[in-house]
Design a protein around this motif. Structure first.
Motif, short mmCIF file in Angstrom:
data_model
loop_
_atom_site.label_atom_id
_atom_site.label_comp_id
_atom_site.label_asym_id
_atom_site.label_seq_id
_atom_site.Cartn_x
_atom_site.Cartn_y
_atom_site.Cartn_z
N ALA A 102 -0.42 5.30 -12.76
CA ALA A 102 -0.90 5.86 -11.49
C ALA A 102 -2.23 5.25 -11.07
CB ALA A 102 -1.03 7.38 -11.60
N ALA A 103 -3.15 5.16 -12.02
CA ALA A 103 -4.47 4.58 -11.70
C ALA A 103 -4.35 3.12 -11.31
CB ALA A 103 -5.40 4.74 -12.90
N GLY A 104 -3.50 2.38 -12.01
CA GLY A 104 -3.31 0.97 -11.67
C GLY A 104 -2.71 0.79 -10.28
N ALA A 105 -1.73 1.62 -9.94
CA ALA A 105 -1.12 1.53 -8.62
C ALA A 105 -2.12 1.87 -7.52
CB ALA A 105 0.09 2.48 -8.54
N LEU A 106 -2.94 2.90 -7.74
CA LEU A 106 -3.94 3.27 -6.74
C LEU A 106 -5.02 2.20 -6.60
CD1 LEU A 106 -4.32 7.07 -7.58
CD2 LEU A 106 -3.43 6.10 -5.46
N LYS A 120 10.02 6.51 -0.09
CA LYS A 120 10.94 7.36 -0.85
C LYS A 120 11.50 6.63 -2.07
CE LYS A 120 10.33 10.76 1.92
NZ LYS A 120 9.32 10.15 2.80
N VAL A 121 11.73 5.30 -1.93
CA VAL A 121 12.16 4.51 -3.08
C VAL A 121 11.09 4.53 -4.16
CG1 VAL A 121 12.78 2.19 -3.86
CG2 VAL A 121 13.62 3.02 -1.67
N ALA A 122 9.85 4.34 -3.77
CA ALA A 122 8.74 4.38 -4.72
C ALA A 122 8.61 5.76 -5.36
CB ALA A 122 7.44 3.99 -4.02
N ALA A 123 8.85 6.82 -4.57
CA ALA A 123 8.77 8.18 -5.09
C ALA A 123 9.80 8.41 -6.19
CB ALA A 123 8.97 9.19 -3.96
N VAL A 124 11.04 7.99 -5.94
CA VAL A 124 12.10 8.15 -6.94
C VAL A 124 11.75 7.37 -8.21
CG1 VAL A 124 14.51 7.64 -7.47
CG2 VAL A 124 13.91 8.62 -5.25
N LEU A 125 11.26 6.16 -8.04
CA LEU A 125 10.89 5.34 -9.20
C LEU A 125 9.75 5.99 -9.97
CD1 LEU A 125 11.37 2.67 -10.68
CD2 LEU A 125 9.66 1.61 -9.20
N ILE A 154 10.03 7.46 -13.87
CA ILE A 154 9.22 6.89 -14.95
C ILE A 154 8.28 7.93 -15.54
CG2 ILE A 154 7.39 5.22 -15.46
CD1 ILE A 154 8.69 3.33 -13.46
N PHE A 155 7.59 8.67 -14.69
CA PHE A 155 6.61 9.62 -15.19
C PHE A 155 7.26 10.75 -15.98
CE2 PHE A 155 2.60 8.84 -12.48
CZ PHE A 155 2.85 7.47 -12.47
N VAL A 205 0.84 -1.21 0.00
CA VAL A 205 0.00 0.00 0.00
C VAL A 205 0.87 1.25 0.00
CG1 VAL A 205 -1.73 1.29 1.28
CG2 VAL A 205 -1.91 -1.20 1.13
N TRP A 206 1.89 1.30 0.87
CA TRP A 206 2.79 2.45 0.89
C TRP A 206 3.45 2.66 -0.47
CZ3 TRP A 206 4.37 6.31 4.22
CH2 TRP A 206 3.87 6.26 5.52
N PHE A 207 3.93 1.57 -1.06
CA PHE A 207 4.63 1.68 -2.34
C PHE A 207 3.69 2.19 -3.44
CE2 PHE A 207 6.43 0.30 -6.32
CZ PHE A 207 7.79 0.48 -6.15
N SER A 208 2.50 1.61 -3.53
CA SER A 208 1.57 1.99 -4.60
C SER A 208 1.14 3.45 -4.47
CB SER A 208 0.36 1.08 -4.60
OG SER A 208 -0.35 1.17 -3.38
N MET A 209 0.86 3.88 -3.25
CA MET A 209 0.44 5.27 -3.05
C MET A 209 1.56 6.25 -3.33
SD MET A 209 -2.10 5.25 0.23
CE MET A 209 -2.01 7.03 0.23
N SER A 210 2.77 5.93 -2.87
CA SER A 210 3.91 6.83 -3.09
C SER A 210 4.27 6.90 -4.56
CB SER A 210 5.12 6.35 -2.29
OG SER A 210 4.82 6.28 -0.92
N PHE A 211 4.25 5.76 -5.23
CA PHE A 211 4.58 5.72 -6.66
C PHE A 211 3.65 6.62 -7.45
CE2 PHE A 211 3.85 3.85 -10.85
CZ PHE A 211 5.14 3.78 -11.36
#
Length: 657
Positions: free
Chosen positions: A634-638, A609-614, A618-619, A368-374
Motif C-alpha cells: 500500500a505504501a509503495g503504491a501511494l 475497480k480492476v485495481a480494487a479487486v486486485l 492480495i491483501f 495514479v488511479w490504479f495506485s490509489m485504488s489498489f
C-alpha cells in the motif's frame, strides 16, 4: 426567424451575418446591443468542416461558455442540481457496502461456501467496472442526464429484485446487473455537474459533491445496524420462500437510487452537451433557465440574460431515422445498432493531432488511479478482516478443551459453545433442542445417541464414529462430518437450507456496521479541508500532498495490535486519503474535452475497480500471516502515485475544455 429543426448544420458554428439579422425563437425580444458574441444563428452550410476547424470551434466555445457561466452566476440552480446529483453519488456509496453487510446473514440463508462468498463480494466491483466503461461512453453520445437516468433505473430494478430472489445464482446475477447500473454514476455525475460550474467554483463544489459518497456509506451502515439484527422482521412461506431482515436492508438500500431518478427527472440536460452537438436553442434555453433561476433567488428578477448567440459545434454523426412506416421494434433495433456503432467508433477514434496531447496524460492518470485504488480498497477491506482475525484470536484463547471424557445417559439441552472434545466416548446420550457454536469433536465415539432439533454454526465432527445413532430435525449435514464413520445411523427430516442464527448479530453489528460507520464518518474533516483548499492551493498539490501523508500513515498500521487501535488507524487513513480522491476526480474532469470527458472518466473508473479487486484479493491473502506485506504494498503504491501525480498538468484556473 429560421426553423432550427430543418437546418443543415455543416459548420461547427454560425458565422456572423448582421445584414440578415436572423434569430431563433429563443432569442426573440433581444436587441442587437444585447449580443455579446459574434455570429448569427443561421442555417448556412460551411464547406470546411475538418477536424482542425472543429477543434478550433470547440476551443472558442469553451471560452464563450465560461463567460456565460460567469453571467449566470452560482446560486439556487447549482445547489438544486448539487443535491439531485448527490443522491446518485450516494447510491454508488451504498452499493459498495451492501454485499459486505448482508454477507454474514446471506451466507447462512443461502448455504454459501467460501468460494461463493468470495465471488459475491467481488461481483459488484466487476459490475461497476463494466458499468463505468459502458455508461461513460454512452453519456458522450446520448447525453449526461439520459444516460444517468437509464443507469440508475437499471440499478433500482435489479436492487429491488435481488431482495426477493431466493437462489444464490439469481441473487448473484441481480447484484451484478445492479453494479452495472450504478457503475455509471461517478463518471457521469462529476462531468454533468462540472458543466454548470464556473472555473473559480469548480474545484470547491466538485469536492463538496464528494461528501455524498460518504453520506451513502453512513446511510448503509446505519440501516444495516438498524435492520439486519432484527430477525423479528422476517417472514416465510413454507420452507421454499424465506424473507429475512437482511433482505429488507437490501430493499432499503435502493431508496437513494429511486430518489435520484425522481429528482433528476425535473433537471435539464447539460447545455454544454447540447452545444457540442449543434443544438443551439436547447443549450441556450437551459443556460437562460440557470441565469433566471439564480437571479430570482438573489432578488434580481429584472436582470435579463444578455446572451443571444452561442457558437455551436456540429454533431459528427446522428442516430438513424427510419421513418414512421417502419415497425417500432425494427426502429429501436436499428437505433440501438447505430448507437452501438457510434460508441465503438467514438472509443476507437484516432485523431492524430490530439493523441500526443492526451496520451501521456492518460497514462499518468491511469497509473495514479490504479495506485490509489489498489492501496485504498485493499486497506479498507483488510482493516475489517484484521479486526475479525484479532477477535477470533481472542475468542480462540477462551476455547475449552476436554480429553478422553466418558459421558453416559446424559441429556444436553443447553447451548454448547467454543469447546473442543477429543477422544471422548458418549453412550446413550441425548442432545435435544440446543445450539452448537464453534464446537469440534475429534476422534470420538457416539453410541446409541439421539440428536433432535439441533442448530449449529462452525461445528464439525472429525474422524468420529457414530453407532446406532439417530438424527432428527437437525442441520448437521454431511459436510460437518469429516472422515467420520456412520454405522447403523439414521437421518430423519433434516432441516432444509441453512438456519439463521442471530444470537451473535449484535456483536457482528458492532464489528462490521459500526466500524464502517466510523470509517466513512472519519472522512468528513478531510472532505471539508479539501473543498476549502482545492481552488486555493491547486489540484496537484492537494493530490500529491495527500498521497504522501497517506503513504506515511500506512506505516502506523504496524502498531495496530488491538481492535480499538485498528479502528483508529482506519479512521486516520480514510480522513487523509479522501483529499487525494477529491483532487483526482476534479483533475480527471478538467483534463479532457467535453466530447471525451465521460468516456475517459468512465475508463479510468473502470480501471479503478480492476485495481480494487486486485488489491482486495492480495491483501486478504495475508490476513493472519503478516502485516508487513500489505503495508509495504500500500505504501509503495501511494508513493508511486504521489510521484506520478506531480507530472500531471495543473488545471486550476483553466476553462473547461
Amino acid at each position: 426567424m429560421v426553423d432550427s429543426g430543418n437546418m443543415d448544420f455543416i459548420g461547427p458554428y454560425q458565422a456572423a451575418n448582421d445584414d440578415e439579422g436572423g434569430h431563433s425563437d429563443s432569442t426573440e425580444g433581444h436587441d442587437e446591443d444585447d449580443e455579446i458574441y459574434e455570429g448569427e444563428y443561421q442555417g448556412i452550410p460551411r464547406a470546411d468542416s475538418g477536424k482542425a476547424e472543429r477543434r478550433k470551434d470547440q476551443e472558442e466555445l469553451a471560452q464563450q461558455y465560461e463567460t456565460i457561466l460567469q453571467e449566470c452566476g452560482h446560486g439556487k440552480f447549482q445547489w438544486s442540481l448539487y443535491f439531485v446529483l448527490g443522491l446518485a453519488l450516494m447510491a454508488d456509496g451504498v452499493e459498495i457496502f451492501v454485499v459486505s453487510f448482508v454477507l454474514p446473514s446471506a451466507e447462512k440463508d443461502m448455504c454459501l461456501s467460501e468460494p461463493n462468498k468470495s465471488m459475491l463480494g467481488l461481483i459488484v466491483y466487476f459490475g461497476m467496472m463494466v458499468g463505468a466503461f459502458l455508461w461513460g461512453a454512452l453519456a458522450d453520445r446520448i447525453g449526461r442526464r439520459q444516460s444517468l437516468l437509464i443507469s440508475l433505473s437499471i440499478n433500482s430494478i435489479f436492487s429491488f429484485f435481488s431482495s426477493f430472489v431466493q437462489g444464490y445464482s439469481t441473487f448473484l446475477f441481480c447484484r451484478l446487473l445492479s453494479g452495472v447500473g450504478i457503475g455509471g454514476s461517478i463518471p457521469i455525475v462529476f462531468s454533468y455537474y462540472s458543466e454548470f460550474l464556473a472555473q473559480e467554483k469548480r474545484g470547491e463544489h466538485l469536492s463538496w459533491l464528494c461528501m455524498f459518497w460518504m453520506i451513502g456509506g453512513i446511510y448503509a451502515s446505519a440501516m444495516a445496524w438498524a435492520i439486519i439484527p432484527h430477525y423479528g422482521w422476517s417472514f416465510q412461506m413454507g420452507s421454499a420462500y424465506q424473507f429475512h431482515s437482511w433482505r429488507v436492508f437490501v430493499l432499503v438500500c435502493a431508496f437513494p437510487s429511486v430518489a435520484a431518478i425522481a429528482a433528476l427527472s425535473a433537471m435539464p440536460e447539460s447545455p454544454r452537451f447540447y452545444l457540442e452537438n449543434g443544438k443551439h436553442d436547447e443549450g441556450w434555453m437551459i443556460l437562460k433557465q440557470v441565469h433566471d433561476t439564480n437571479m430570482r433567488a438573489k432578488g434580481h428578477p429584472e436582470k435579463v440574460f444578455s446572451v443571444t448567440q452561442i457558437k455551436t459545434v456540429k454533431q459528427m454523426d446522428e442516430l438513424v431515422d427510419t421513418g414512421t412506416d417502419t415497425p417500432m421494434w425494427q426502429r429501436y433495433r436499428l437505433k440501438i445498432i447505430s448507437l452501438s456503432q457510434q460508441v465503438r467508433n467514438h472509443l476507437l477514434a484516432h485523431d492524430e493531432t490530439q493523441i500526443p496531447q492526451y496520451k501521456r496524460t492518460t497514462f499518468m492518470l491511469m497509473a495514479v488511479w490504479f495506485s490509489m485504488s489498489f492501496s485504498y480498497y485493499g486497506l479498507t477491506v483488510w482493516f475489517p478482516d484484521m479486526i475479525k482475525y484479532i477477535q477470533k484470536q481472542e475468542y480462540d484463547s477462551r476455547t475449552k478443551t476436554f480429553t478422553k471424557e466418558r459421558v453416559e445417559h446424559v441429556t444436553f439441552n443447553f447451548t454448547l459453545e467454543n469447546q473442543v472434545h477429543r477422544e471422548g466416548h458418549y453412550f446413550n446420550d441425548k442432545f435435544l433442542n440446543l445450539k452448537m457454536k464453534s464446537m469440534v469433536f475429534e476422534d470420538s465415539v457416539f453410541e446409541e445417541c439421539y440428536f433432535e432439533d439441533i442448530t449449529s454454526t462452525h461445528t464439525f465432527f472429525r474422524n468420529c464414529t457414530f453407532i446406532a445413532s439417530l438424527f432428527y430435525n437437525t442441520d448437521l449435514f454431511k459436510y460437518r462430518f469429516v472422515d467420520c464413520k456412520l454405522i447403523n445411523s439414521t437421518f430423519l427430516h433434516n432441516k432444509e437450507g441453512c438456519i439463521l442464527d442471530f444470537s451473535d448479530d449484535f456483536n457482528n453489528a458492532y464489528m462490521i456496521y459500526f466500524v464502517s460507520f466510523l470509517g466513512t464518518l472519519a472522512v468528513l474533516p478531510g472532505n471539508i479541508v479539501s473543498a476549502l483548499l482545492m481552488d486555493k492551493i491547486g489540484r496537484l498539490r492537494m493530490l500529491a500532498g495527500s498521497s504522501v501523508i497517506s503513504c506515511v500513515s500506512c506505516f502506523f498500521l504496524m502498531f495496530g495490535n488491538s481492535e480499538s487501535g485498528m479502528i483508529a488507524l482506519l479512521c486516520l487513513f480514510g480522513g487523509i486519503s479522501i483529499a487525494s480522491w477529491n483532487a483526482l476526480d476534479v483533475i480527471t474532469v478538467e483534463l479532457y474535452p467535453s466530447d471525451k470527458r465521460t468516456t475517459a472518466f468512465g475508463f479510468l473508473n473502470a480501471l479503478c475497480k480492476v485495481a480494487a479487486v486486485l488489491g482486495i484479493s492480495i491483501f486478504q491473502s495475508f490476513v493472519g500471516i503478516t502485516k508487513a506485506v500489505p503495508i509495504i504494498f500500500a505504501a509503495g503504491a501511494l508513493a508511486a502515485g504521489s510521484f506520478l501525480a506531480t507530472k500531471l498538468p495543473e488545471t486550476r484556473g483553466q476553462v473547461l475544455q
